[in-house]
Design an enzyme around this catalytic site. Structure first.
Site, PDB file in Angstrom:
ATOM      1  N   ARG A   8       0.882  -1.234  -0.059  1.00 51.30           N
ATOM      2  CA  ARG A   8      -0.157   0.001  -0.056  1.00 51.30           C
ATOM      3  C   ARG A   8       0.914   1.214  -0.120  1.00 51.30           C
ATOM      4  NH1 ARG A   8      -5.447   0.168   1.819  1.00 51.30           N
ATOM      5  NH2 ARG A   8      -4.806   2.084   3.008  1.00 51.30           N
ATOM      6  N   ARG A  30       9.717   5.189  -3.546  1.00 51.38           N
ATOM      7  CA  ARG A  30      10.163   6.067  -4.599  1.00 51.38           C
ATOM      8  C   ARG A  30      11.630   6.428  -4.581  1.00 51.38           C
ATOM      9  NH1 ARG A  30       5.903   9.668  -2.722  1.00 51.38           N
ATOM     10  NH2 ARG A  30       3.892   8.924  -3.520  1.00 51.38           N
ATOM     11  N   ARG A  72      -9.467  -6.427  13.114  1.00 52.75           N
ATOM     12  CA  ARG A  72      -8.574  -5.858  13.740  1.00 52.75           C
ATOM     13  C   ARG A  72      -8.997  -4.508  14.340  1.00 52.75           C
ATOM     14  NH1 ARG A  72      -4.705  -7.149  17.534  1.00 52.75           N
ATOM     15  NH2 ARG A  72      -3.488  -5.594  17.565  1.00 52.75           N
ATOM     16  N   ARG A  94       0.246   5.609  16.184  1.00 50.49           N
ATOM     17  CA  ARG A  94       0.649   6.895  15.810  1.00 50.49           C
ATOM     18  C   ARG A  94      -0.213   8.034  16.671  1.00 50.49           C
ATOM     19  NH1 ARG A  94      -2.501   6.043   9.827  1.00 50.49           N
ATOM     20  NH2 ARG A  94      -4.476   5.236  10.706  1.00 50.49           N
ATOM     21  N   GLU A 123      -3.567   6.491  19.011  1.00 54.27           N
ATOM     22  CA  GLU A 123      -4.207   5.535  18.293  1.00 54.27           C
ATOM     23  C   GLU A 123      -3.509   4.087  18.717  1.00 54.27           C
ATOM     24  OE1 GLU A 123      -5.142   6.139  14.048  1.00 54.27           O
ATOM     25  OE2 GLU A 123      -4.964   4.086  13.720  1.00 54.27           O
ATOM     26  N   TYR A 137     -10.060  -4.410   2.335  1.00 55.56           N
ATOM     27  CA  TYR A 137      -9.504  -3.452   2.762  1.00 55.56           C
ATOM     28  C   TYR A 137      -9.446  -2.177   1.791  1.00 55.56           C
ATOM     29  CZ  TYR A 137      -5.142  -1.746   5.436  1.00 55.56           C
ATOM     30  OH  TYR A 137      -4.214  -0.989   6.203  1.00 55.56           O
ATOM     31  N   ASP A 160     -10.246   1.394   0.529  1.00 52.60           N
ATOM     32  CA  ASP A 160     -10.047   3.056   0.913  1.00 52.60           C
ATOM     33  C   ASP A 160     -11.484   3.553   0.743  1.00 52.60           C
ATOM     34  OD1 ASP A 160      -7.645   3.290   1.795  1.00 52.60           O
ATOM     35  OD2 ASP A 160      -6.792   3.084   0.043  1.00 52.60           O
TER      36      ASP A 160
HETATM   37  P1  FAD Z   1     -18.031   1.962   7.612  1.00 49.44           P
HETATM   38  O1  FAD Z   1     -17.735   3.363   7.314  1.00 49.44           O
HETATM   39  O2  FAD Z   1     -17.606   1.157   8.591  1.00 49.44           O
HETATM   40  O3  FAD Z   1     -20.049   2.100   7.737  1.00 49.44           O
HETATM   41  C1  FAD Z   1     -20.659   0.942   8.152  1.00 49.44           C
HETATM   42  C2  FAD Z   1     -21.793   1.440   9.139  1.00 49.44           C
HETATM   43  O4  FAD Z   1     -22.564   0.375   9.191  1.00 49.44           O
HETATM   44  C3  FAD Z   1     -21.254   2.048  10.310  1.00 49.44           C
HETATM   45  O5  FAD Z   1     -21.894   3.221  10.567  1.00 49.44           O
HETATM   46  C4  FAD Z   1     -21.909   0.842  11.208  1.00 49.44           C
HETATM   47  O6  FAD Z   1     -22.262   1.609  12.550  1.00 49.44           O
HETATM   48  C5  FAD Z   1     -23.026   0.585  10.525  1.00 49.44           C
HETATM   49  N1  FAD Z   1     -23.394  -0.984  10.900  1.00 49.44           N
HETATM   50  C6  FAD Z   1     -22.779  -1.918  10.718  1.00 49.44           C
HETATM   51  N2  FAD Z   1     -23.435  -3.093  11.409  1.00 49.44           N
HETATM   52  C7  FAD Z   1     -24.461  -2.457  11.573  1.00 49.44           C
HETATM   53  C8  FAD Z   1     -25.856  -3.306  12.245  1.00 49.44           C
HETATM   54  N3  FAD Z   1     -25.963  -4.415  12.469  1.00 49.44           N
HETATM   55  N4  FAD Z   1     -26.888  -2.369  12.500  1.00 49.44           N
HETATM   56  C9  FAD Z   1     -26.896  -1.104  12.046  1.00 49.44           C
HETATM   57  N5  FAD Z   1     -25.778  -0.466  11.443  1.00 49.44           N
HETATM   58  C10 FAD Z   1     -24.636  -1.263  11.453  1.00 49.44           C
HETATM   59  N6  FAD Z   1      -9.785   5.438   3.489  1.00 49.44           N
HETATM   60  C11 FAD Z   1      -9.072   6.444   2.699  1.00 49.44           C
HETATM   61  O7  FAD Z   1      -9.489   6.257   1.548  1.00 49.44           O
HETATM   62  N7  FAD Z   1      -8.166   7.375   3.208  1.00 49.44           N
HETATM   63  C12 FAD Z   1      -7.684   7.014   4.674  1.00 49.44           C
HETATM   64  O8  FAD Z   1      -6.989   8.050   4.978  1.00 49.44           O
HETATM   65  C13 FAD Z   1      -8.236   6.053   5.451  1.00 49.44           C
HETATM   66  N8  FAD Z   1      -8.072   6.195   6.807  1.00 49.44           N
HETATM   67  C14 FAD Z   1      -8.575   5.090   7.421  1.00 49.44           C
HETATM   68  C15 FAD Z   1      -8.086   4.978   8.796  1.00 49.44           C
HETATM   69  C16 FAD Z   1      -8.793   4.090   9.693  1.00 49.44           C
HETATM   70  C17 FAD Z   1      -8.218   3.811  11.167  1.00 49.44           C
HETATM   71  C18 FAD Z   1      -9.704   3.185   9.247  1.00 49.44           C
HETATM   72  C19 FAD Z   1     -10.442   2.124   9.964  1.00 49.44           C
HETATM   73  C20 FAD Z   1     -10.024   3.281   7.790  1.00 49.44           C
HETATM   74  C21 FAD Z   1      -9.648   3.999   7.029  1.00 49.44           C
HETATM   75  N9  FAD Z   1      -9.893   4.569   5.537  1.00 49.44           N
HETATM   76  C22 FAD Z   1      -9.422   5.245   4.791  1.00 49.44           C
HETATM   77  C23 FAD Z   1     -10.981   3.514   5.166  1.00 49.44           C
HETATM   78  C24 FAD Z   1     -12.358   3.946   5.120  1.00 49.44           C
HETATM   79  O9  FAD Z   1     -12.692   4.374   6.475  1.00 49.44           O
HETATM   80  C25 FAD Z   1     -13.341   3.291   4.523  1.00 49.44           C
HETATM   81  O10 FAD Z   1     -12.972   2.739   3.184  1.00 49.44           O
HETATM   82  C26 FAD Z   1     -14.950   3.698   4.329  1.00 49.44           C
HETATM   83  O11 FAD Z   1     -15.045   4.528   5.517  1.00 49.44           O
HETATM   84  C27 FAD Z   1     -15.639   2.387   4.397  1.00 49.44           C
HETATM   85  O12 FAD Z   1     -17.040   2.803   4.432  1.00 49.44           O
HETATM   86  P2  FAD Z   1     -18.316   1.684   4.523  1.00 49.44           P
HETATM   87  O13 FAD Z   1     -19.450   2.237   4.359  1.00 49.44           O
HETATM   88  O14 FAD Z   1     -17.875   0.643   3.913  1.00 49.44           O
HETATM   89  O15 FAD Z   1     -18.067   1.220   6.260  1.00 49.44           O
HETATM   90  N1  UDP Z   2       3.449   0.629   7.833  1.00 45.25           N
HETATM   91  C1  UDP Z   2       4.632   0.558   8.447  1.00 45.25           C
HETATM   92  N2  UDP Z   2       5.267   1.436   9.148  1.00 45.25           N
HETATM   93  C2  UDP Z   2       4.332   2.802   8.928  1.00 45.25           C
HETATM   94  C3  UDP Z   2       3.185   2.844   8.400  1.00 45.25           C
HETATM   95  C4  UDP Z   2       2.777   1.950   7.923  1.00 45.25           C
HETATM   96  O1  UDP Z   2       5.076  -0.572   8.840  1.00 45.25           O
HETATM   97  O2  UDP Z   2       5.153   3.820   9.692  1.00 45.25           O
HETATM   98  C5  UDP Z   2       2.783  -0.711   7.365  1.00 45.25           C
HETATM   99  C6  UDP Z   2       1.784  -1.481   8.409  1.00 45.25           C
HETATM  100  O3  UDP Z   2       1.895  -2.931   8.217  1.00 45.25           O
HETATM  101  C7  UDP Z   2       0.327  -0.805   7.698  1.00 45.25           C
HETATM  102  C8  UDP Z   2       0.833  -0.837   6.288  1.00 45.25           C
HETATM  103  O4  UDP Z   2       2.150  -0.444   6.034  1.00 45.25           O
HETATM  104  O5  UDP Z   2      -0.578  -1.686   8.238  1.00 45.25           O
HETATM  105  C9  UDP Z   2      -0.005   0.002   5.434  1.00 45.25           C
HETATM  106  O6  UDP Z   2       0.003   1.313   5.767  1.00 45.25           O
HETATM  107  P1  UDP Z   2      -1.303   2.438   5.770  1.00 45.25           P
HETATM  108  O7  UDP Z   2      -0.885   3.857   6.278  1.00 45.25           O
HETATM  109  O8  UDP Z   2      -1.933   2.205   4.468  1.00 45.25           O
HETATM  110  O9  UDP Z   2      -2.193   1.754   6.711  1.00 45.25           O
HETATM  111  P2  UDP Z   2      -3.841   2.275   7.378  1.00 45.25           P
HETATM  112  O10 UDP Z   2      -4.069   3.803   6.813  1.00 45.25           O
HETATM  113  O11 UDP Z   2      -4.761   1.444   6.242  1.00 45.25           O
HETATM  114  O12 UDP Z   2      -3.947   1.899   8.821  1.00 45.25           O
END
Ligand code: FAD
Ligand code: UDP
Length: 375
Positions: A169, A173, A247, A278, A303, A351, A353
């Protein structure tokens, strides 16, 4: 039927699907078990700062259709993610680039960096896990300092037991470019993610604090022709084949009376001993340059990676072999369903985005529209 679609989950998948269906004259009801809409992109306003409650979210995509779609609802600022890794007090630029290689080894040219990585890569030929993938991409020193500790904390298992795609991911570079992503478009919605979600759900009936599985499943289902399910797919089938692994994370949010705590939106702590992965300083997503000082306080979030236990949120699917096999069993059931659409990170166990999630919702809507309008 009262509705055409009952949408379980108001995250980006559910909200995008609801928007597209509503714009085509369909009636949608969205329910969510949380007390707010938006799923994991939801932000809370603390002291005028949009706090990313469920982890830092940076929108990035190369998909023109997705970019045009989100820009219909909100403008994006010029934020570009550049992360700093803190390894026992030493700072390195991420993702892996000439600045990182210079910081680690003092090498000044791409050729010197290549030679260093080549020498450290050793005899690795077949890549079967994350450790081998990482060493072969960036060498052993960077693996040990910036990847091993962070990854093992994040995933709660050895890098030898994780799939290699996770580390791919991150860009590698041989240029002095600290941009965390390679995508064409990037930014944060001006006004925050809630603006985007609220516009996606404008005119849509929404009920929060409702868990689809709280005993009234069949009543909810009877309200609509088609169910759009965005929760965990193993929940949907009541864990018939067993539980999929996820996770989780725990966030510690703190208001500090200083205008600029760490000078960057995200600092990673890559050693094994620091218990968090982080620290996010939220104001840097939306306040640029000297604007940072206009507000005398800041909000940071530590986090902590966390095993997924009852009561915790499922944040990341664990896409190793055994979970992938288990998911395939659920997916086979899902494919038999005629009136249920499974979409998003949890229902597709992928996974994704944000842009992937929106693209999937658009594709699912297009497919469903074709079926619905078939003579
Ligand atoms: P979710 O946002 O999880 O929405 C699912 C919804 O369903 C939730 O509101 C939940 O409450 C509801 N739900 C689940 N079960 C039930 C139930 N039984 N009854 C009623 N409601 C229910 N993507 C990026 O592009 N850039 C980023 O920088 C980025 N950073 C991230 C950082 C973290 C820590 C995480 C965890 C994800 C990150 N993502 C990022 C990914 C991004 O969050 C997801 O791609 C996106 O939010 C997924 O949307 P979704 O609708 O599939 O799921
Ligand atoms: N990762 C790492 N060191 C860092 C940042 C990321 O080893 O400082 C690894 C880690 O395994 C992570 C993966 O790269 O799960 C993908 O990173 P990304 O930032 O895409 O994770 P996310 O935003 O999905 O948590």
């Amino acid at each position: 039927m009262t509705y055409d679609y009952l949408i379980v989950g108001s995250g980006l998948f559910g909200a995008t699907f609801a928007r597209l269906a509503t714009d085509s004259g369909k009636r949608c009801l969205v329910i969510d078990k949380r007390s707010h809409v938006g799923g994991n992109v939801y932000c809370e306003d603390v002291e005028g700062i949009h706090v990313h409650q469920y982890g830092p979210h940076i929108f990035h995509t190369s998909d023109k259709k997705v970019w045009a779609f989100v820009n219909r609802f909100v403008e994006f600022n010029r934020f570009t993610l550049m992360t700093v890794a803190n390894y026992k007090g030493r700072l390195f630029n991420l993702p892996f680039n000439m600045n990182t290689f210079y910081g680690m080894w003092g090498v000044r040219t791409p050729e010197e960096a290549h030679a260093m990585i080549e020498a450290q890569r050793g005899e690795i030929k077949d890549i079967t896990n994350l450790e081998e993938q990482a060493i072969s991409l960036v060498g052993r020193d960077i693996y040990e300092a910036l990847i091993k500790g962070y990854t093992e904390k994040q995933w709660g298992r050895s890098c030898k037991d994780l799939p290699s795609f996770i580390i791919r991911r991150l860009p590698v570079r041989y240029t002095f470019d600290n941009n965390y992503f390679n995508d064409t478009y990037q930014g944060i919605p001006i006004g925050g993610y809630n603006v985007l979600i609220d516009k996606l759900l404008e005119g849509v009936e929404v009920k929060t604090d409702i868990d689809f599985f709280d005993g009234l499943e069949s009543q909810w289902r009877s309200l609509a022709d088609t169910l759009v399910f965005t929760g965990k797919i193993d929940d949907f089938y009541h864990h018939r084949f067993g539980e999929l692994q996820y996770r989780s994370l725990r966030f510690e949010h703190e208001v500090l009376h200083t205008p600029n705590y760490q000078g960057i939106a995200i600092m990673n702590f890559t050693d094994r001993e620091t218990p968090y992965t982080r620290i996010v300083e939220h104001k840097h997503f939306e306040m640029m340059g000297s604007e940072v000082n206009n507000l005398p306080m800041t909000v940071i979030s530590r986090e902590y990676p966390q095993a997924y236990l009852p009561g915790y949120e499922a944040y990341y699917p664990v896409n190793d072999d055994s979970n992938s096999r288990l998911y395939a069993q659920y997916q086979a059931l899902a494919e038999q369903e005629e009136h249920v659409i499974f979409g998003g990170r949890l229902a597709e166990y992928k996974y994704y985005d944000m842009d992937d999630t929106i693209a999937r919702a658009m594709a699912c809507w297009d497919d469903n529209k074709k079926i619905a309008t078939k003579p």
